[in-house]
Design a protein around this motif. Structure first.
Motif, PDB file in Angstrom:
ATOM      1  N   GLU A  14       8.602   8.502  -8.417  1.00  0.00           N
ATOM      2  CA  GLU A  14       8.429   7.434  -9.397  1.00  0.00           C
ATOM      3  C   GLU A  14       7.019   6.855  -9.330  1.00  0.00           C
ATOM      4  O   GLU A  14       6.467   6.432 -10.353  1.00  0.00           O
ATOM      5  CB  GLU A  14       9.484   6.347  -9.168  1.00  0.00           C
ATOM      6  N   CYS A  15       6.444   6.838  -8.125  1.00  0.00           N
ATOM      7  CA  CYS A  15       5.065   6.373  -7.984  1.00  0.00           C
ATOM      8  C   CYS A  15       4.113   7.298  -8.734  1.00  0.00           C
ATOM      9  O   CYS A  15       3.207   6.840  -9.434  1.00  0.00           O
ATOM     10  CB  CYS A  15       4.691   6.299  -6.502  1.00  0.00           C
ATOM     11  N   ASP A  23       0.416   2.807 -14.954  1.00  0.00           N
ATOM     12  CA  ASP A  23       1.147   1.585 -14.586  1.00  0.00           C
ATOM     13  C   ASP A  23       0.949   1.362 -13.086  1.00  0.00           C
ATOM     14  O   ASP A  23       1.795   1.702 -12.268  1.00  0.00           O
ATOM     15  CB  ASP A  23       2.634   1.736 -14.928  1.00  0.00           C
ATOM     16  N   HIS A  24      -0.197   0.790 -12.739  1.00  0.00           N
ATOM     17  CA  HIS A  24      -0.574   0.680 -11.335  1.00  0.00           C
ATOM     18  C   HIS A  24       0.297  -0.298 -10.554  1.00  0.00           C
ATOM     19  O   HIS A  24       0.555  -0.105  -9.370  1.00  0.00           O
ATOM     20  CB  HIS A  24      -2.053   0.294 -11.230  1.00  0.00           C
ATOM     21  N   ALA A  25       0.751  -1.340 -11.218  1.00  0.00           N
ATOM     22  CA  ALA A  25       1.616  -2.315 -10.546  1.00  0.00           C
ATOM     23  C   ALA A  25       2.942  -1.665 -10.142  1.00  0.00           C
ATOM     24  O   ALA A  25       3.443  -1.876  -9.028  1.00  0.00           O
ATOM     25  CB  ALA A  25       1.866  -3.517 -11.449  1.00  0.00           C
ATOM     26  N   SER A 261      -3.139   0.809  -1.523  1.00  0.00           N
ATOM     27  CA  SER A 261      -4.396   0.089  -1.726  1.00  0.00           C
ATOM     28  C   SER A 261      -5.044   0.472  -3.048  1.00  0.00           C
ATOM     29  O   SER A 261      -5.505  -0.383  -3.815  1.00  0.00           O
ATOM     30  CB  SER A 261      -5.347   0.380  -0.558  1.00  0.00           C
ATOM     31  N   ALA A 262      -5.058   1.775  -3.336  1.00  0.00           N
ATOM     32  CA  ALA A 262      -5.666   2.254  -4.585  1.00  0.00           C
ATOM     33  C   ALA A 262      -4.892   1.756  -5.799  1.00  0.00           C
ATOM     34  O   ALA A 262      -5.491   1.342  -6.807  1.00  0.00           O
ATOM     35  CB  ALA A 262      -5.713   3.783  -4.575  1.00  0.00           C
ATOM     36  N   ALA A 263      -3.568   1.779  -5.708  1.00  0.00           N
ATOM     37  CA  ALA A 263      -2.747   1.342  -6.841  1.00  0.00           C
ATOM     38  C   ALA A 263      -2.960  -0.136  -7.128  1.00  0.00           C
ATOM     39  O   ALA A 263      -3.079  -0.552  -8.293  1.00  0.00           O
ATOM     40  CB  ALA A 263      -1.274   1.618  -6.554  1.00  0.00           C
ATOM     41  N   VAL A 264      -3.048  -0.935  -6.073  1.00  0.00           N
ATOM     42  CA  VAL A 264      -3.282  -2.373  -6.269  1.00  0.00           C
ATOM     43  C   VAL A 264      -4.675  -2.611  -6.835  1.00  0.00           C
ATOM     44  O   VAL A 264      -4.880  -3.511  -7.652  1.00  0.00           O
ATOM     45  CB  VAL A 264      -3.087  -3.131  -4.933  1.00  0.00           C
TER      46      VAL A 264
END
Length: 399
Positions: A14-15, A23-25, A261-264
Protein backbone atom coordinates in the motif's frame (compact mmCIF):
# COMPACT_ATOMS: atom_id res chain seq x y z
CA UNK A 1 11.19 2.55 -3.46
CA UNK A 2 13.48 -0.27 -4.58
CA UNK A 3 12.48 -3.88 -5.21
CA UNK A 4 14.33 -5.16 -2.13
CA UNK A 5 11.40 -4.14 0.07
CA UNK A 6 9.21 -6.85 1.51
CA UNK A 7 6.59 -7.34 -1.18
CA UNK A 8 4.65 -9.77 1.02
CA UNK A 9 3.73 -7.08 3.55
CA UNK A 10 0.33 -5.51 2.90
CA UNK A 11 1.50 -2.20 4.39
CA UNK A 12 4.52 -2.09 2.06
CA UNK A 13 2.35 -2.81 -0.98
CA UNK A 14 0.00 0.00 0.00
CA UNK A 15 2.95 2.31 0.63
CA UNK A 16 4.27 1.65 -2.90
CA UNK A 17 0.84 2.40 -4.35
CA UNK A 18 0.57 5.64 -2.37
CA UNK A 19 4.02 6.77 -3.55
CA UNK A 20 3.09 6.02 -7.17
CA UNK A 21 -0.01 8.19 -6.69
CA UNK A 22 2.06 10.96 -5.06
CA UNK A 23 0.09 10.53 -1.82
CA UNK A 24 3.08 10.99 0.45
CA UNK A 25 1.09 11.32 3.66
CA UNK A 26 -0.60 7.95 3.07
CA UNK A 27 2.75 6.36 2.20
CA UNK A 28 4.26 7.66 5.44
CA UNK A 29 1.30 6.32 7.44
CA UNK A 30 1.66 2.86 5.89
CA UNK A 31 5.41 2.69 6.55
CA UNK A 32 4.80 3.80 10.14
CA UNK A 33 2.15 1.09 10.52
CA UNK A 34 4.53 -1.53 9.13
CA UNK A 35 7.32 -0.54 11.54
CA UNK A 36 4.98 -0.56 14.53
CA UNK A 37 3.68 -4.02 13.62
CA UNK A 38 7.26 -5.30 13.24
CA UNK A 39 8.13 -3.98 16.71
CA UNK A 40 5.10 -5.58 18.33
CA UNK A 41 5.14 -9.14 16.99
CA UNK A 42 3.98 -11.27 19.96
CA UNK A 43 6.16 -14.16 21.12
CA UNK A 44 5.05 -16.43 23.97
CA UNK A 45 7.62 -18.83 25.40
CA UNK A 46 6.65 -21.49 27.94
CA UNK A 47 9.21 -22.61 30.54
CA UNK A 48 8.25 -25.82 32.30
CA UNK A 49 9.71 -28.71 34.24
CA UNK A 50 9.51 -30.47 37.57
CA UNK A 51 9.69 -28.71 40.93
CA UNK A 52 13.22 -27.50 41.68
CA UNK A 53 14.48 -27.79 38.11
CA UNK A 54 15.49 -24.12 37.92
CA UNK A 55 12.63 -22.80 35.78
CA UNK A 56 12.31 -19.45 37.53
CA UNK A 57 16.06 -18.87 37.57
CA UNK A 58 16.16 -19.54 33.83
CA UNK A 59 13.24 -17.14 33.23
CA UNK A 60 15.11 -14.39 35.05
CA UNK A 61 18.42 -15.10 33.33
CA UNK A 62 17.04 -15.10 29.81
CA UNK A 63 15.27 -11.78 30.56
CA UNK A 64 18.55 -10.29 31.77
CA UNK A 65 17.43 -9.54 35.32
CA UNK A 66 18.51 -10.65 38.80
CA UNK A 67 16.30 -12.65 41.15
CA UNK A 68 15.87 -9.63 43.46
CA UNK A 69 14.96 -7.13 40.70
CA UNK A 70 11.44 -5.80 40.34
CA UNK A 71 9.40 -8.17 38.21
CA UNK A 72 11.70 -11.15 38.77
CA UNK A 73 10.27 -14.66 38.98
CA UNK A 74 10.55 -15.89 42.59
CA UNK A 75 13.16 -18.59 43.05
CA UNK A 76 13.73 -21.12 45.79
CA UNK A 77 14.17 -24.79 46.63
CA UNK A 78 10.43 -25.31 47.10
CA UNK A 79 7.72 -25.14 44.45
CA UNK A 80 7.36 -21.38 43.95
CA UNK A 81 5.25 -21.50 40.78
CA UNK A 82 1.67 -22.57 41.54
CA UNK A 83 -0.08 -20.72 38.70
CA UNK A 84 0.80 -19.92 35.10
CA UNK A 85 2.67 -16.64 35.47
CA UNK A 86 3.57 -14.19 32.73
CA UNK A 87 6.93 -12.40 32.79
CA UNK A 88 7.21 -9.88 29.94
CA UNK A 89 10.72 -8.97 28.86
CA UNK A 90 11.61 -5.65 30.55
CA UNK A 91 12.76 -4.05 27.28
CA UNK A 92 10.51 -5.89 24.81
CA UNK A 93 7.04 -6.37 26.35
CA UNK A 94 5.80 -8.10 23.18
CA UNK A 95 7.94 -11.10 24.24
CA UNK A 96 6.56 -12.96 27.25
CA UNK A 97 8.16 -15.81 29.17
CA UNK A 98 5.60 -17.94 30.96
CA UNK A 99 6.72 -19.69 34.12
CA UNK A 100 4.54 -22.80 34.31
CA UNK A 101 3.80 -24.89 37.40
CA UNK A 102 5.96 -27.97 37.91
CA UNK A 103 4.92 -30.96 35.87
CA UNK A 104 3.39 -33.79 37.86
CA UNK A 105 2.54 -31.83 40.98
CA UNK A 106 -0.66 -32.97 42.68
CA UNK A 107 -2.42 -29.86 41.49
CA UNK A 108 -1.36 -30.30 37.87
CA UNK A 109 -1.05 -33.98 36.91
CA UNK A 110 0.75 -34.56 33.64
CA UNK A 111 -2.26 -35.89 31.72
CA UNK A 112 -4.19 -32.65 32.38
CA UNK A 113 -1.26 -30.29 32.28
CA UNK A 114 -1.62 -28.82 28.79
CA UNK A 115 -5.28 -28.04 29.34
CA UNK A 116 -4.47 -26.23 32.60
CA UNK A 117 -1.77 -24.06 31.08
CA UNK A 118 -3.70 -23.14 27.88
CA UNK A 119 -1.26 -24.86 25.54
CA UNK A 120 -2.45 -23.11 22.35
CA UNK A 121 -1.08 -19.66 23.20
CA UNK A 122 2.58 -20.69 23.36
CA UNK A 123 4.96 -20.52 20.39
CA UNK A 124 7.21 -23.21 21.89
CA UNK A 125 8.05 -24.99 25.15
CA UNK A 126 11.36 -25.25 26.98
CA UNK A 127 11.35 -28.33 29.23
CA UNK A 128 13.91 -27.97 32.02
CA UNK A 129 15.43 -30.59 34.30
CA UNK A 130 18.28 -30.32 36.79
CA UNK A 131 19.17 -34.02 36.40
CA UNK A 132 17.69 -36.76 34.20
CA UNK A 133 14.46 -36.09 32.34
CA UNK A 134 11.70 -38.09 33.96
CA UNK A 135 8.45 -39.73 32.94
CA UNK A 136 6.41 -36.55 33.36
CA UNK A 137 8.83 -34.56 31.17
CA UNK A 138 8.57 -37.21 28.47
CA UNK A 139 4.77 -37.39 28.66
CA UNK A 140 4.54 -33.65 28.23
CA UNK A 141 6.97 -33.65 25.28
CA UNK A 142 5.01 -36.43 23.58
CA UNK A 143 1.73 -34.52 23.97
CA UNK A 144 3.35 -31.34 22.60
CA UNK A 145 4.77 -33.34 19.70
CA UNK A 146 1.35 -34.76 18.85
CA UNK A 147 -0.05 -31.24 18.74
CA UNK A 148 2.73 -30.19 16.34
CA UNK A 149 4.34 -27.59 18.58
CA UNK A 150 8.07 -27.20 19.17
CA UNK A 151 9.74 -28.17 22.44
CA UNK A 152 13.34 -28.20 23.66
CA UNK A 153 15.00 -30.16 26.45
CA UNK A 154 17.27 -28.02 28.62
CA UNK A 155 19.47 -29.59 31.29
CA UNK A 156 20.01 -26.87 33.90
CA UNK A 157 22.48 -26.21 36.74
CA UNK A 158 25.47 -27.43 34.75
CA UNK A 159 27.73 -25.11 36.75
CA UNK A 160 26.83 -27.07 39.91
CA UNK A 161 27.75 -30.35 38.24
CA UNK A 162 31.09 -29.00 37.06
CA UNK A 163 31.92 -27.71 40.54
CA UNK A 164 30.96 -31.03 42.17
CA UNK A 165 33.08 -32.98 39.71
CA UNK A 166 36.08 -30.71 40.29
CA UNK A 167 35.87 -31.31 44.03
CA UNK A 168 35.35 -35.06 43.87
CA UNK A 169 37.62 -36.20 41.03
CA UNK A 170 41.40 -35.96 40.76
CA UNK A 171 41.44 -36.41 36.98
CA UNK A 172 38.68 -33.90 36.30
CA UNK A 173 38.00 -33.03 32.66
CA UNK A 174 35.22 -30.57 31.85
CA UNK A 175 34.54 -31.91 28.34
CA UNK A 176 34.32 -35.48 29.62
CA UNK A 177 31.88 -34.41 32.33
CA UNK A 178 29.69 -32.51 29.87
CA UNK A 179 29.63 -35.43 27.45
CA UNK A 180 28.65 -37.83 30.23
CA UNK A 181 25.78 -35.54 31.36
CA UNK A 182 24.53 -35.09 27.80
CA UNK A 183 24.76 -38.80 26.96
CA UNK A 184 22.97 -39.71 30.20
CA UNK A 185 20.08 -37.36 29.37
CA UNK A 186 19.85 -38.53 25.77
CA UNK A 187 19.92 -42.22 26.72
CA UNK A 188 17.19 -41.65 29.28
CA UNK A 189 14.98 -39.95 26.70
CA UNK A 190 15.69 -42.67 24.12
CA UNK A 191 14.59 -45.29 26.62
CA UNK A 192 11.33 -43.35 26.93
CA UNK A 193 10.75 -43.50 23.17
CA UNK A 194 12.51 -40.46 21.66
CA UNK A 195 14.65 -41.58 18.74
CA UNK A 196 17.06 -38.63 18.41
CA UNK A 197 16.50 -36.14 21.24
CA UNK A 198 18.62 -33.00 21.47
CA UNK A 199 19.54 -31.79 24.94
CA UNK A 200 20.98 -28.33 25.66
CA UNK A 201 23.27 -28.00 28.69
CA UNK A 202 22.83 -24.61 30.35
CA UNK A 203 23.90 -22.65 33.40
CA UNK A 204 21.54 -19.76 34.14
CA UNK A 205 24.38 -17.96 35.91
CA UNK A 206 26.83 -18.35 33.00
CA UNK A 207 24.79 -18.11 29.82
CA UNK A 208 27.89 -17.55 27.70
CA UNK A 209 29.13 -21.03 28.62
CA UNK A 210 27.94 -24.48 27.48
CA UNK A 211 24.97 -24.76 25.09
CA UNK A 212 22.92 -21.60 25.55
CA UNK A 213 24.16 -20.00 22.32
CA UNK A 214 23.33 -23.24 20.48
CA UNK A 215 19.85 -23.17 22.02
CA UNK A 216 19.40 -19.58 20.88
CA UNK A 217 20.50 -20.43 17.33
CA UNK A 218 18.14 -23.42 17.23
CA UNK A 219 15.16 -21.42 18.47
CA UNK A 220 15.87 -18.65 15.98
CA UNK A 221 16.24 -21.10 13.09
CA UNK A 222 13.01 -22.97 13.87
CA UNK A 223 10.78 -19.97 14.58
CA UNK A 224 8.63 -18.51 11.80
CA UNK A 225 10.58 -15.77 10.01
CA UNK A 226 8.41 -12.91 11.28
CA UNK A 227 9.10 -13.87 14.92
CA UNK A 228 12.87 -14.34 14.75
CA UNK A 229 13.80 -10.73 15.48
CA UNK A 230 11.43 -10.66 18.46
CA UNK A 231 13.48 -13.48 20.00
CA UNK A 232 16.86 -12.13 18.86
CA UNK A 233 16.46 -8.72 20.48
CA UNK A 234 15.64 -10.28 23.87
CA UNK A 235 18.80 -12.38 23.90
CA UNK A 236 21.64 -11.23 26.16
CA UNK A 237 24.91 -10.38 24.38
CA UNK A 238 26.70 -13.61 25.22
CA UNK A 239 28.52 -14.00 21.88
CA UNK A 240 29.86 -11.68 19.18
CA UNK A 241 27.59 -13.50 16.75
CA UNK A 242 24.46 -12.39 18.63
CA UNK A 243 25.71 -8.79 18.59
CA UNK A 244 26.32 -9.04 14.83
CA UNK A 245 22.89 -10.57 14.22
CA UNK A 246 21.25 -7.75 16.15
CA UNK A 247 23.19 -5.25 14.07
CA UNK A 248 22.07 -6.95 10.84
CA UNK A 249 18.44 -6.93 12.00
CA UNK A 250 18.61 -3.24 12.92
CA UNK A 251 20.39 -2.48 9.63
CA UNK A 252 17.65 -4.19 7.62
CA UNK A 253 15.07 -1.80 9.11
CA UNK A 254 16.98 1.39 8.31
CA UNK A 255 15.72 1.45 4.71
CA UNK A 256 12.15 1.59 6.04
CA UNK A 257 13.00 4.47 8.38
CA UNK A 258 14.64 6.24 5.43
CA UNK A 259 11.57 5.73 3.23
CA UNK A 260 9.40 7.10 6.04
CA UNK A 261 11.68 10.15 6.17
CA UNK A 262 11.45 10.58 2.39
CA UNK A 263 7.66 10.21 2.38
CA UNK A 264 7.25 12.83 5.09
CA UNK A 265 9.62 15.13 3.19
CA UNK A 266 7.14 14.96 0.31
CA UNK A 267 4.29 16.33 2.43
CA UNK A 268 4.00 20.11 1.78
CA UNK A 269 4.09 21.22 5.41
CA UNK A 270 7.06 23.42 6.47
CA UNK A 271 9.42 21.96 9.12
CA UNK A 272 7.33 18.75 9.36
CA UNK A 273 10.09 16.63 7.82
CA UNK A 274 12.80 17.73 10.25
CA UNK A 275 10.47 17.33 13.24
CA UNK A 276 9.41 13.81 12.24
CA UNK A 277 12.98 12.77 11.37
CA UNK A 278 14.35 13.81 14.75
CA UNK A 279 11.47 12.22 16.67
CA UNK A 280 11.86 8.99 14.71
CA UNK A 281 15.62 8.95 15.21
CA UNK A 282 15.24 9.39 18.97
CA UNK A 283 13.07 6.25 19.09
CA UNK A 284 15.33 4.23 16.80
CA UNK A 285 18.60 5.13 18.53
CA UNK A 286 17.04 4.34 21.91
CA UNK A 287 16.24 0.89 20.48
CA UNK A 288 19.89 0.48 19.50
CA UNK A 289 21.13 1.44 22.97
CA UNK A 290 18.72 -0.94 24.71
CA UNK A 291 19.19 -3.74 22.18
CA UNK A 292 22.95 -3.70 22.61
CA UNK A 293 22.73 -3.44 26.40
CA UNK A 294 24.49 -0.06 26.49
CA UNK A 295 22.09 1.51 28.98
CA UNK A 296 23.22 2.00 32.56
CA UNK A 297 21.05 -0.73 34.21
CA UNK A 298 22.23 -3.36 31.69
CA UNK A 299 25.88 -2.45 32.18
CA UNK A 300 25.50 -2.49 35.95
CA UNK A 301 23.99 -5.99 35.83
CA UNK A 302 26.75 -7.13 33.50
CA UNK A 303 29.36 -5.82 35.93
CA UNK A 304 27.78 -7.74 38.81
CA UNK A 305 27.38 -10.99 36.87
CA UNK A 306 30.91 -10.98 35.42
CA UNK A 307 32.83 -9.41 38.28
CA UNK A 308 34.32 -6.81 35.92
CA UNK A 309 34.03 -3.33 37.48
CA UNK A 310 31.36 -1.11 35.96
CA UNK A 311 33.93 1.64 35.39
CA UNK A 312 36.06 -0.74 33.32
CA UNK A 313 33.11 -1.59 31.07
CA UNK A 314 32.20 2.07 30.60
CA UNK A 315 35.83 2.96 29.82
CA UNK A 316 35.76 1.07 26.48
CA UNK A 317 32.63 2.85 25.23
CA UNK A 318 33.26 5.53 22.59
CA UNK A 319 29.83 6.58 21.31
CA UNK A 320 28.34 9.72 22.93
CA UNK A 321 24.93 8.05 22.65
CA UNK A 322 25.60 5.13 24.99
CA UNK A 323 24.54 5.47 28.64
CA UNK A 324 22.37 8.46 27.73
CA UNK A 325 18.66 9.19 27.66
CA UNK A 326 18.26 9.77 23.94
CA UNK A 327 16.53 13.06 23.14
CA UNK A 328 16.34 15.59 20.32
CA UNK A 329 18.95 17.93 21.82
CA UNK A 330 21.49 15.09 22.12
CA UNK A 331 20.92 13.97 18.53
CA UNK A 332 21.19 17.52 17.22
CA UNK A 333 24.48 17.91 19.05
CA UNK A 334 25.86 14.65 17.65
CA UNK A 335 24.56 15.14 14.09
CA UNK A 336 25.96 18.69 14.00
CA UNK A 337 29.39 17.06 14.07
CA UNK A 338 28.48 14.87 11.08
CA UNK A 339 29.00 17.22 8.15
CA UNK A 340 27.33 15.17 5.42
CA UNK A 341 24.22 14.29 7.42
CA UNK A 342 23.85 17.80 8.85
CA UNK A 343 24.09 19.46 5.45
CA UNK A 344 21.71 16.92 3.89
CA UNK A 345 19.04 17.47 6.55
CA UNK A 346 19.23 21.24 6.09
CA UNK A 347 19.33 20.96 2.32
CA UNK A 348 16.29 18.70 2.27
CA UNK A 349 14.20 21.32 4.05
CA UNK A 350 15.48 24.16 1.87
CA UNK A 351 15.02 22.30 -1.42
CA UNK A 352 11.26 21.86 -0.78
CA UNK A 353 10.71 25.42 -2.01
CA UNK A 354 12.31 24.89 -5.44
CA UNK A 355 9.52 24.94 -8.06
CA UNK A 356 8.56 21.57 -9.64
CA UNK A 357 11.70 19.65 -8.64
CA UNK A 358 11.79 20.72 -5.01
CA UNK A 359 9.75 17.89 -3.49
CA UNK A 360 11.56 15.01 -5.30
CA UNK A 361 14.94 16.54 -4.39
CA UNK A 362 13.86 16.96 -0.75
CA UNK A 363 12.68 13.35 -0.63
CA UNK A 364 15.97 12.05 -2.03
CA UNK A 365 18.09 14.13 0.34
CA UNK A 366 15.94 13.15 3.30
CA UNK A 367 16.23 9.45 2.46
CA UNK A 368 20.03 9.71 2.15
CA UNK A 369 20.49 11.76 5.33
CA UNK A 370 18.37 9.40 7.44
CA UNK A 371 19.97 6.27 6.03
CA UNK A 372 23.55 7.51 6.52
CA UNK A 373 22.90 8.96 9.98
CA UNK A 374 21.19 5.87 11.40
CA UNK A 375 23.82 3.61 9.82
CA UNK A 376 26.56 5.64 11.48
CA UNK A 377 24.85 5.51 14.88
CA UNK A 378 24.25 1.78 14.51
CA UNK A 379 27.84 1.00 13.55
CA UNK A 380 29.33 2.95 16.45
CA UNK A 381 26.97 1.44 19.02
CA UNK A 382 27.51 -2.09 17.68
CA UNK A 383 31.26 -1.60 18.02
CA UNK A 384 30.75 -0.39 21.59
CA UNK A 385 28.67 -3.50 22.33
CA UNK A 386 31.46 -5.74 21.03
CA UNK A 387 34.09 -3.89 23.08
CA UNK A 388 31.97 -4.18 26.23
CA UNK A 389 31.39 -7.89 25.60
CA UNK A 390 35.10 -8.58 25.13
CA UNK A 391 35.97 -6.54 28.21
CA UNK A 392 33.41 -8.50 30.25
CA UNK A 393 35.32 -11.66 29.35
CA UNK A 394 38.61 -10.12 30.44
CA UNK A 395 39.81 -9.63 26.87
CA UNK A 396 41.29 -6.53 25.29
CA UNK A 397 38.74 -5.03 22.86
CA UNK A 398 39.51 -5.84 19.22
CA UNK A 399 37.59 -2.94 17.64
Amino acid sequence: MDDSFDSHSEEIKECKEALMNNDHAAAAAKIQEYLENEDNVPLNIAITGECGSGKSTFVNAIRGIDHDDDGAAPTGCVETTMEVTAYPHPKYPNVTFWDLPGIGTTRFPADQYLKHVEFEKFDFFIIISSDRFRENDVKLAQKIQKMKKKFYFVRSKIDHNIQDEKRSKKNFNAETTLKRIRDDCIQGLQQQGFEAPQVFLVSSFDLHLYDFSLLQETLERELPAHKRNALLFTMPNITCEIINKKKEAFQAKIKYHAVLSAAVAGVPVPVLSTTVDLGMMVTVVQEYVLGFGLDKPSLQRLAVSTGVPYENLVAVIKSPLALKDINVDLLLKVTSQMTVAGVSMGAAEASRFIPLLGIPIAMGLSFTATYKTLSFFLNTLAEDAQRVFEKSLGLEPSV
